[in-house]
Motif scaffolding. Sequence first.
Motif, PDB file in Angstrom:
ATOM      1  N   PHE A 276      11.614 -22.340  40.326  1.00 43.85           N
ATOM      2  CA  PHE A 276      11.314 -23.055  39.083  1.00 43.85           C
ATOM      3  C   PHE A 276      10.808 -22.038  38.073  1.00 43.85           C
ATOM      4  N   THR A 277      10.998 -22.349  36.788  1.00 47.50           N
ATOM      5  CA  THR A 277      10.443 -21.501  35.740  1.00 47.50           C
ATOM      6  C   THR A 277       9.653 -22.370  34.768  1.00 47.50           C
ATOM      7  N   VAL A 278       8.478 -21.868  34.397  1.00 44.39           N
ATOM      8  CA  VAL A 278       7.552 -22.594  33.528  1.00 44.39           C
ATOM      9  C   VAL A 278       7.547 -21.935  32.148  1.00 44.39           C
ATOM     10  N   GLY A 279       7.611 -22.755  31.092  1.00 48.91           N
ATOM     11  CA  GLY A 279       7.585 -22.216  29.738  1.00 48.91           C
ATOM     12  C   GLY A 279       6.856 -23.116  28.773  1.00 48.91           C
ATOM     13  N   VAL A 280       6.544 -22.569  27.594  1.00 49.26           N
ATOM     14  CA  VAL A 280       5.833 -23.302  26.543  1.00 49.26           C
ATOM     15  C   VAL A 280       6.808 -23.604  25.409  1.00 49.26           C
ATOM     16  N   VAL A 281       6.798 -24.843  24.933  1.00 52.85           N
ATOM     17  CA  VAL A 281       7.659 -25.246  23.818  1.00 52.85           C
ATOM     18  C   VAL A 281       7.176 -24.576  22.540  1.00 52.85           C
ATOM     19  N   GLU A 282       8.106 -23.941  21.810  1.00 54.04           N
ATOM     20  CA  GLU A 282       7.736 -23.193  20.609  1.00 54.04           C
ATOM     21  C   GLU A 282       8.393 -23.709  19.337  1.00 54.04           C
ATOM     22  N   SER A 283       9.170 -24.779  19.406  1.00 55.13           N
ATOM     23  CA  SER A 283       9.846 -25.241  18.191  1.00 55.13           C
ATOM     24  C   SER A 283      10.147 -26.722  18.265  1.00 55.13           C
TER      25      SER A 283
END
Length: 352
Positions: free
Chosen positions: A112-119
């Motif tokens: 799994f990959t975790v990320g932060v919404v930027e737009s």
Amino acid sequence: MEFDIEKSIEKVRVVDENRRYWFIRTYGGATYTDFIEHNYVGIGFNDVPQKYIENCKGRNDSDIKNLREYIESKYSYRNGTTSKWINQLIDFQHTIKEGDIVVIPDRNSDQFTVGVVESDVYVVEDNRAFLHNKNYEPYPEKRRKIKWQRNIIGSDTRELKGLTNSRQAISRADNYADIIEGFVSSVYIREDQMHLVLKINQHEDINAFDLNDMLSGVTYFYNEFCKEYGIPENRDLTIKIQVQSEGNARVKGYFKKGIFGVMIITALTANGEFTMDPATGEFSFKTGDGIVSSILEPITDFLNAKQERTIKFIEYQKSSKNLELNSLNTNNNVLDNTTEEGEGKNANDEGN
């Protein structure tokens, strides 16, 4: 202790209380690599005009009816299936916010990959296609920019496998908030509680006595640091353990100084070497990799203040080494006793 623990706590990452968490599928892993390489997540229905989805911000019946009629005129979906996709399109457009966290799986959910919404949502033209279920599908053109934070592999994926129970393209993952944040960094503050993630890396069966000594050390040093800073003895500490062989122990509590003290002690067990003076019974540390030298003297004084503390530290270090205990990813700058302007700014609640 002379170590300014409050300034160090100010540097701990604080999670926005309004942040939400989302699990977004990748067409069985077919778009996983493209999402990662081009820093976005997307949803299909390229043929649906963006205005139909934008008009549904208030979920007005007439606007949803227009969107429903358009989807059913272009696709074979009907009734409940149409409603499901409408809700997911609206969530992707309106409910997900900048600063939210997304988790995506690869094929078979092996990582799994975790990320932060930027737009906000943006629309691109993309003529490429990928193979999915023996058909070529166009890459999603309705997208959100993502800043990827961490790739989760191996035994750590066990804690996120439950996310895959939902078959929807987009589903809420708020119940996994603490687990997900622990993969972003091993120490953080959320809902006014400090969280510390400890990882047991031992591949063989866990020795019950080592595990007991490790847990005993966590609770002991938590209370000793609380006492050191004038916090009454308390049982405000929870530990969640998911351990078969290697696995994670997640510690959290409202008294941040106690949790932070456990973090320091754990860092020293992994990185510090000590020598005992046979004449006095006191010991001193050599600086280990990644340990800020400014904390060694005050922590040594703290441990030497009570013989029981030194004995407990030796037991904790032994069990930690046997279990191969460490943090998932430690930002060692939080151990520094100087705070850069603009960092942190945690709540100054009394007794932290």
